[in-house]
Design a protein around this motif. Structure first.
Motif, PDB file in Angstrom:
ATOM      1  N   GLU A   1       5.314 -46.260 -71.117  1.00 41.83           N
ATOM      2  CA  GLU A   1       5.985 -45.874 -69.868  1.00 41.83           C
ATOM      3  C   GLU A   1       7.194 -45.022 -70.197  1.00 41.83           C
ATOM      4  N   ARG A   2       7.122 -43.752 -69.858  1.00 37.69           N
ATOM      5  CA  ARG A   2       8.255 -42.853 -70.082  1.00 37.69           C
ATOM      6  C   ARG A   2       8.091 -41.627 -69.208  1.00 37.69           C
ATOM      7  N   GLY A   3       9.180 -40.890 -69.070  1.00 38.79           N
ATOM      8  CA  GLY A   3       9.107 -39.631 -68.349  1.00 38.79           C
ATOM      9  C   GLY A   3       8.349 -38.611 -69.176  1.00 38.79           C
ATOM     10  N   ILE A   4       7.807 -37.587 -68.530  1.00 37.78           N
ATOM     11  CA  ILE A   4       7.038 -36.573 -69.251  1.00 37.78           C
ATOM     12  C   ILE A   4       7.535 -35.172 -68.894  1.00 37.78           C
ATOM     13  N   VAL A   5       7.137 -34.218 -69.716  1.00 39.68           N
ATOM     14  CA  VAL A   5       7.395 -32.803 -69.418  1.00 39.68           C
ATOM     15  C   VAL A   5       6.078 -32.177 -68.991  1.00 39.68           C
ATOM     16  N   ILE A   6       6.093 -31.581 -67.807  1.00 43.24           N
ATOM     17  CA  ILE A   6       4.892 -30.936 -67.263  1.00 43.24           C
ATOM     18  C   ILE A   6       5.166 -29.433 -67.185  1.00 43.24           C
ATOM     19  N   VAL A   7       4.270 -28.628 -67.727  1.00 43.73           N
ATOM     20  CA  VAL A   7       4.391 -27.170 -67.600  1.00 43.73           C
ATOM     21  C   VAL A   7       3.209 -26.666 -66.773  1.00 43.73           C
TER      22      VAL A   7
ATOM     23  N   SER B   1      11.655 -15.844 -71.462  1.00 46.10           N
ATOM     24  CA  SER B   1      11.000 -14.601 -71.924  1.00 46.10           C
ATOM     25  C   SER B   1      11.965 -13.425 -71.936  1.00 46.10           C
ATOM     26  N   TYR B   2      12.833 -13.352 -70.931  1.00 44.90           N
ATOM     27  CA  TYR B   2      13.778 -12.222 -70.858  1.00 44.90           C
ATOM     28  C   TYR B   2      14.989 -12.413 -71.766  1.00 44.90           C
ATOM     29  N   GLY B   3      15.100 -13.606 -72.360  1.00 43.93           N
ATOM     30  CA  GLY B   3      16.246 -13.868 -73.224  1.00 43.93           C
ATOM     31  C   GLY B   3      17.526 -14.168 -72.456  1.00 43.93           C
ATOM     32  N   TYR B   4      17.403 -14.530 -71.183  1.00 40.40           N
ATOM     33  CA  TYR B   4      18.596 -14.875 -70.391  1.00 40.40           C
ATOM     34  C   TYR B   4      19.083 -16.282 -70.716  1.00 40.40           C
ATOM     35  N   VAL B   5      18.143 -17.155 -71.085  1.00 43.88           N
ATOM     36  CA  VAL B   5      18.470 -18.530 -71.478  1.00 43.88           C
ATOM     37  C   VAL B   5      17.816 -18.767 -72.838  1.00 43.88           C
ATOM     38  N   PRO B   6      18.600 -19.212 -73.850  1.00 41.92           N
ATOM     39  CA  PRO B   6      18.019 -19.386 -75.191  1.00 41.92           C
ATOM     40  C   PRO B   6      16.977 -20.499 -75.239  1.00 41.92           C
ATOM     41  N   LEU B   7      15.825 -20.202 -75.837  1.00 39.04           N
ATOM     42  CA  LEU B   7      14.740 -21.176 -75.974  1.00 39.04           C
ATOM     43  C   LEU B   7      15.235 -22.463 -76.628  1.00 39.04           C
ATOM     44  N   GLU B   8      16.042 -22.315 -77.689  1.00 35.44           N
ATOM     45  CA  GLU B   8      16.506 -23.496 -78.425  1.00 35.44           C
ATOM     46  C   GLU B   8      17.254 -24.461 -77.521  1.00 35.44           C
ATOM     47  N   GLU B   9      18.086 -23.896 -76.624  1.00 27.93           N
ATOM     48  CA  GLU B   9      18.848 -24.752 -75.702  1.00 27.93           C
ATOM     49  C   GLU B   9      17.919 -25.497 -74.760  1.00 27.93           C
ATOM     50  N   VAL B  10      16.869 -24.831 -74.330  1.00 31.75           N
ATOM     51  CA  VAL B  10      15.911 -25.469 -73.417  1.00 31.75           C
ATOM     52  C   VAL B  10      15.209 -26.624 -74.137  1.00 31.75           C
ATOM     53  N   LEU B  11      14.736 -26.352 -75.360  1.00 35.02           N
ATOM     54  CA  LEU B  11      14.011 -27.380 -76.111  1.00 35.02           C
ATOM     55  C   LEU B  11      14.914 -28.581 -76.382  1.00 35.02           C
ATOM     56  N   THR B  12      16.159 -28.305 -76.776  1.00 34.76           N
ATOM     57  CA  THR B  12      17.096 -29.394 -77.080  1.00 34.76           C
ATOM     58  C   THR B  12      17.387 -30.229 -75.836  1.00 34.76           C
ATOM     59  N   ALA B  13      17.665 -29.546 -74.726  1.00 35.55           N
ATOM     60  CA  ALA B  13      17.983 -30.284 -73.490  1.00 35.55           C
ATOM     61  C   ALA B  13      16.805 -31.160 -73.055  1.00 35.55           C
ATOM     62  N   LEU B  14      15.581 -30.638 -73.225  1.00 35.16           N
ATOM     63  CA  LEU B  14      14.398 -31.427 -72.842  1.00 35.16           C
ATOM     64  C   LEU B  14      14.239 -32.639 -73.760  1.00 35.16           C
ATOM     65  N   GLN B  15      14.456 -32.409 -75.061  1.00 35.72           N
ATOM     66  CA  GLN B  15      14.293 -33.514 -76.024  1.00 35.72           C
ATOM     67  C   GLN B  15      15.334 -34.607 -75.825  1.00 35.72           C
TER      68      GLN B  15
ATOM     69  N   MET C   1      13.274 -41.830 -69.184  1.00 37.80           N
ATOM     70  CA  MET C   1      12.406 -42.058 -68.019  1.00 37.80           C
ATOM     71  C   MET C   1      12.337 -40.837 -67.096  1.00 37.80           C
ATOM     72  N   GLN C   2      13.070 -39.786 -67.434  1.00 36.09           N
ATOM     73  CA  GLN C   2      13.103 -38.606 -66.551  1.00 36.09           C
ATOM     74  C   GLN C   2      11.899 -37.687 -66.785  1.00 36.09           C
ATOM     75  N   THR C   3      11.284 -37.257 -65.699  1.00 35.41           N
ATOM     76  CA  THR C   3      10.181 -36.298 -65.775  1.00 35.41           C
ATOM     77  C   THR C   3      10.677 -34.920 -65.374  1.00 35.41           C
TER      78      THR C   3
ATOM     79  N   ASP D   1       4.071 -26.656 -76.651  1.00 37.45           N
ATOM     80  CA  ASP D   1       3.953 -27.683 -77.696  1.00 37.45           C
ATOM     81  C   ASP D   1       4.757 -28.923 -77.338  1.00 37.45           C
ATOM     82  N   LEU D   2       5.939 -28.696 -76.786  1.00 38.87           N
ATOM     83  CA  LEU D   2       6.811 -29.832 -76.456  1.00 38.87           C
ATOM     84  C   LEU D   2       6.303 -30.617 -75.242  1.00 38.87           C
ATOM     85  N   ALA D   3       5.636 -29.926 -74.321  1.00 41.38           N
ATOM     86  CA  ALA D   3       5.214 -30.559 -73.066  1.00 41.38           C
ATOM     87  C   ALA D   3       4.174 -31.650 -73.302  1.00 41.38           C
TER      88      ALA D   3
END
Ligand code: ATP
Ligand code: MG
Length: 201
Positions: A32-38, A139-153, A158-160, A174-176
């Motif tokens: 039982e945990r939250g998931i990442v959905i893409v 994709s446009y480089g407006y938000v760094p991918l690394e920051e997104v991956l870190t924040a999601l991890q 329990m958050q989805t 891959d992370l989703a």
């Protein structure tokens, strides 16, 4: 035994085997945990799927937050409805669309919304967070991918989180936990039908 009875027995035996397999799968899914959905791909149905899940969650009394990285040129039906039901919205201020792109102002506007997203992704009281059209910001480089991956991890366990938009980055996929690709078979717009309030926005 008649042909019909034989067919019916075989059908029942097959159904029983399918049921056993499904039951075994249900029994083994115990985490039982939250998931990442893409939700990605070129067909229509990505944002509406994301908002459908938010509506479902709100219907069960869960707390939801939404960030919209692409503000349509029209007002937004989902926001009109869901804000009344207590869903927090963060919408990009510049009215960024696919047509108007200005790297400096768009980056600043994207990052302002992304900061709100980072706060939502640390908020344990939020059950479901929708990041609508986030893929383009990466994709446009407006938000760094690394920051997104870190924040999601690092989000509450329990958050989805639901991320929509075309061309989702490989590392995001891959992370989703759940990835759906909406395929464009055809779209009314290509046949000359105008976009419609309540259907397209
Ligand atoms: P929706 O919000 O309807 O679920 P979407 O999120 O899958 O659509 P976007 O790429 O975000 O699609 O585009 C949003 C707008 O573009 C909507 O008005 C939608 O009807 C329209 N649209 C989506 N896919 C297509 C397509 N393949 N061809 C033309 N227009 C499209
Ligand atoms: Mg969309």
């Amino acid at each position: 035994m008649s042909y019909e009875d034989n067919q019916s027995d075989r059908y029942q035996a097959r159904q029983q085997r399918i049921k056993e397999k499904v039951d075994a799968k249900i029994a083994s899914a115990t985490e039982e945990r939250g998931i990442v959905i893409v939700i990605t791909g070129n067909g229509k149905g990505k944002s509406t799927s994301g908002f459908g899940t938010v509506a479902r969650a709100v219907g069960h009394g869960l707390k939801c937050g939404v960030a919209q990285f692409i503000k349509g040129t029209w007002d937004n039906g989902e926001r009109n409805l869901l804000e009344k039901l207590g869903v927090t919205f963060h919408v990009m201020a510049t009215g960024f669309t696919w047509e108007t792109q200005n790297k400096a102002t768009d980056t600043a506007a994207a990052q302002a919304v992304w900061e709100k997203c980072q706060q939502m992704l640390q908020d344990e009281t939020l059950n479901v967070v929708l990041l609508d059209e986030l893929t383009y910001m990466v994709s446009y480089g407006y938000v760094p991918l690394e920051e997104v991956l870190t924040a999601l991890q690092q989000r509450p366990p329990m958050q989805t989180v639901i991320i929509t938009g075309r061309g989702a980055h490989r590392e995001l996929l891959d992370l989703a936990d759940t990835v759906s690709e909406v395929k464009n078979v055809k779209h009314a717009f290509q046949a000359g039908v105008k976009a419609q309030q309540g259907i397209d926005w």
